[in-house]
Design a protein around this motif. Structure first.
Motif, PDB file in Angstrom:
ATOM      1  N   THR A   1      -7.081  -1.616   8.297  1.00 36.91           N
ATOM      2  CA  THR A   1      -7.561  -2.453   7.198  1.00 36.91           C
ATOM      3  C   THR A   1      -7.419  -2.116   5.849  1.00 36.91           C
ATOM      4  OG1 THR A   1      -9.499  -1.822   8.012  1.00 36.91           O
ATOM      5  CG2 THR A   1      -8.648  -3.828   8.851  1.00 36.91           C
TER       6      THR A   1
ATOM      7  N   THR B   1      -3.728  -2.204   3.477  1.00 39.26           N
ATOM      8  CA  THR B   1      -3.744  -3.178   2.544  1.00 39.26           C
ATOM      9  C   THR B   1      -4.182  -2.733   1.209  1.00 39.26           C
ATOM     10  OG1 THR B   1      -6.087  -3.397   2.939  1.00 39.26           O
ATOM     11  CG2 THR B   1      -4.587  -4.775   4.349  1.00 39.26           C
ATOM     12  N   ALA B   2      -3.954  -1.337   1.005  1.00 40.79           N
ATOM     13  CA  ALA B   2      -4.284  -0.460  -0.193  1.00 40.79           C
ATOM     14  C   ALA B   2      -3.485  -1.160  -1.307  1.00 40.79           C
ATOM     15  CB  ALA B   2      -4.312   0.965  -0.091  1.00 40.79           C
ATOM     16  N   GLN B   3      -2.206  -1.477  -1.215  1.00 40.30           N
ATOM     17  CA  GLN B   3      -1.220  -1.886  -2.316  1.00 40.30           C
ATOM     18  C   GLN B   3      -1.581  -3.248  -2.483  1.00 40.30           C
ATOM     19  OE1 GLN B   3       2.607  -1.279  -0.515  1.00 40.30           O
ATOM     20  NE2 GLN B   3       2.849   0.834  -1.402  1.00 40.30           N
ATOM     21  N   ARG B   4      -2.081  -4.262  -1.769  1.00 35.88           N
ATOM     22  CA  ARG B   4      -2.376  -5.263  -1.920  1.00 35.88           C
ATOM     23  C   ARG B   4      -1.107  -6.345  -2.700  1.00 35.88           C
ATOM     24  NH1 ARG B   4      -7.130  -3.173  -4.306  1.00 35.88           N
ATOM     25  NH2 ARG B   4      -8.990  -3.695  -2.732  1.00 35.88           N
ATOM     26  N   SER B   5       0.138  -5.888  -1.900  1.00 34.11           N
ATOM     27  CA  SER B   5       1.040  -6.550  -2.390  1.00 34.11           C
ATOM     28  C   SER B   5       0.895  -8.051  -2.028  1.00 34.11           C
ATOM     29  CB  SER B   5       2.323  -5.802  -1.822  1.00 34.11           C
ATOM     30  OG  SER B   5       2.198  -5.498  -0.388  1.00 34.11           O
ATOM     31  N   VAL B   6       1.841  -8.959  -3.038  1.00 35.85           N
ATOM     32  CA  VAL B   6       1.739 -10.590  -2.560  1.00 35.85           C
ATOM     33  C   VAL B   6       2.364 -10.776  -1.435  1.00 35.85           C
ATOM     34  CG1 VAL B   6       2.182 -12.621  -3.778  1.00 35.85           C
ATOM     35  CG2 VAL B   6       1.355 -10.891  -5.191  1.00 35.85           C
TER      36      VAL B   6
ATOM     37  N   PRO C   1       3.314  -9.508   1.792  1.00 31.78           N
ATOM     38  CA  PRO C   1       2.785  -8.069   2.587  1.00 31.78           C
ATOM     39  C   PRO C   1       3.879  -7.496   3.507  1.00 31.78           C
ATOM     40  CG  PRO C   1       2.188 -10.332   3.539  1.00 31.78           C
ATOM     41  CD  PRO C   1       2.791 -10.750   2.255  1.00 31.78           C
TER      42      PRO C   1
ATOM     43  N   GLN D   1       0.149  -4.538   6.339  1.00 29.33           N
ATOM     44  CA  GLN D   1      -0.497  -5.173   5.781  1.00 29.33           C
ATOM     45  C   GLN D   1      -0.359  -6.702   6.349  1.00 29.33           C
ATOM     46  OE1 GLN D   1       0.090  -5.736   1.542  1.00 29.33           O
ATOM     47  NE2 GLN D   1      -1.271  -7.468   1.394  1.00 29.33           N
TER      48      GLN D   1
ATOM     49  N   GLU E   1      -3.745  -8.755   7.811  1.00 30.06           N
ATOM     50  CA  GLU E   1      -4.122 -10.147   7.223  1.00 30.06           C
ATOM     51  C   GLU E   1      -4.160 -11.280   8.194  1.00 30.06           C
ATOM     52  OE1 GLU E   1      -1.263 -11.345   4.398  1.00 30.06           O
ATOM     53  OE2 GLU E   1      -2.183  -9.817   2.812  1.00 30.06           O
TER      54      GLU E   1
END
Lengths: 251, 131
Positions: free
Chosen positions: A47, A51-56, A58, A62, A66
């Motif tokens: 988690t 998800t550290a990159q928070r790419s649109v 995923p 990630q 999600e």
């Protein structure tokens, strides 16, 4: 029949680091605690790190994170209604913790932490304590309406209120017992069926039917994977149904 | 998409296109929100499990619900006897009350009791399983 069969042996706690004694009780860092730390580590990996990159768009990890998040979010919304978003961290953590511990238990030779009732009961108490504390904080004494269902004839009221109170006490018990009993029974059944295979092989001509328990233990393993996921889901769902009482008492 | 307004150096025009963009974003957001609850979450465990799994879950729930009712009654009765000195009446009365609670819990979970909050929760649960 020289094969030793002890289906309970797998649930023994083994102290890894001992901190001394309180009375006659040894206080130690057991393998159970180690598995819990490992579970927290894996959840953090999925988690937080993934998800550290928070790419649109995923990536693999990630999207796993999600999917879990969306799934628990929709479950919580549907069973606890509006205003339930504030409990999302609690429910999500509970779900992931129970799910990962259940899945750890399915690894051969691993220890199933959720087969100990004290662990599941502690989790259930956490949920019920949250319900009681938040219920009184948000609604004051109106929270006691939980025990008084509407539309009950007056002469039946004392009986129903008594039953509702016992029912409220039974909630943490049923939460804890359900998870613990499922995991415990599954692992014992698995061990016993698997134990039949060498026992039959050792019994001479009976070895001819040993594929039967082998096939059965494969089937039970599949069922146990299902139960592991399902029980984590049921735990999260029931926790959010109970929390909905704290959010909207008097229904 | 924004190619139409890209050459527009006029400040007024840019503001207009910004408003247009935010309006469009809002519309899109609304449309996504409207679609969201209808989407079944198939990819997750539990929801993706076959139908037999949910009835298995319900069966497990019913049995533990009953046992928990009796246990809770027993524990409360025992505590009552311990601290109020009502031996043995606390245990007798509360164990029977616990039995009633178990039946009540089972009826509530199986949805044969028309208690709105619980019933709707159970129905939602079943609806989700069906979809």
């Amino acid at each position: 029949m020289a094969v030793k069969m002890d289906p309970i042996h797998q649930f023994e706690l083994k102290p890894l680091v001992s901190f001394g004694h309180i009375g006659n009780q040894e206080i130690a860092f057991t393998q159970s605690a180690l598995y819990m730390f490992a579970a927290v580590g894996i959840i953090a990996l999925i988690t937080i790190v993934a998800t550290a990159q928070r790419s649109v768009v995923p990536g693999r990890m990630q999207s796993v994170a999600e999917v879990f998040y969306e799934f628990i979010g929709s479950t919580l919304r549907q069973s606890a209604g509006h205003g339930s978003e504030r409990f999302m961290p609690l429910i999500f953590s509970l779900f992931m913790f129970v799910l990962v511990l259940n899945m750890f238990g399915m690894i051969p030779y691993a220890f199933a932490v959720t087969s100990h009732i004290i662990v599941t009961f502690a989790l259930a108490l956490l949920v019920i304590t949250t319900v009681i504390v938040y219920g009184f904080m948000a609604h004051g004494t109106k929270f006691l309406k939980v025990f008084v269902p509407s539309g009950v004839p007056g002469w039946l009221m004392p009986m129903i209120v008594a039953i509702e109170i016992v029912s409220f006490v039974s909630r943490p018990i049923s939460l804890a017992v359900r998870l613990f009993a499922n995991v415990l029974a599954g692992h014992i059944a698995l061990k016993i069926f698997a134990g039949f295979v060498p026992a039959l092989l050792a019994a001479g001509a009976w070895g001819a039917i040993s594929p039967l328990p082998l096939a059965l233990s494969v089937a039970v393993t599949a069922l146990e994977f299902l139960v592991a996921g399902l029980q984590a889901y049921v735990f999260a769902t029931l926790a959010s149904i109970y929390l909905s009482d704290a959010l909207h008492p008097g229904h | 998409m924004s190619g139409n307004d890209a050459g527009d150096e006029n400040g007024d025009g840019r503001q207009k296109s910004d408003e247009d963009l935010s309006a469009r974003l809002k519309r899109l957001e609304n449309r996504i929100e409207a679609k969201r609850p209808a989407t079944p979450y198939r990819s997750a465990p539990g929801a993706g499990a076959p139908k037999g799994a949910s009835s298995l879950g319900l069966a497990m729930r019913l049995s533990t619900e009953f046992i928990a009712g009796v246990l809770a009654g027993g524990i409360l009765g025992w505590l009552c006897d311990q601290f109020l000195g009502t031996k043995p009446w606390g245990l007798i009365v509360l164990l029977m009350l616990g039995f009633a609670t178990g039946v009540y819990n089972v009826m509530r979970v199986s949805g044969s009791l028309s208690r709105p909050a619980v019933k709707s929760a159970v129905e939602k649960h079943q609806d989700r399983e069906r979809s």
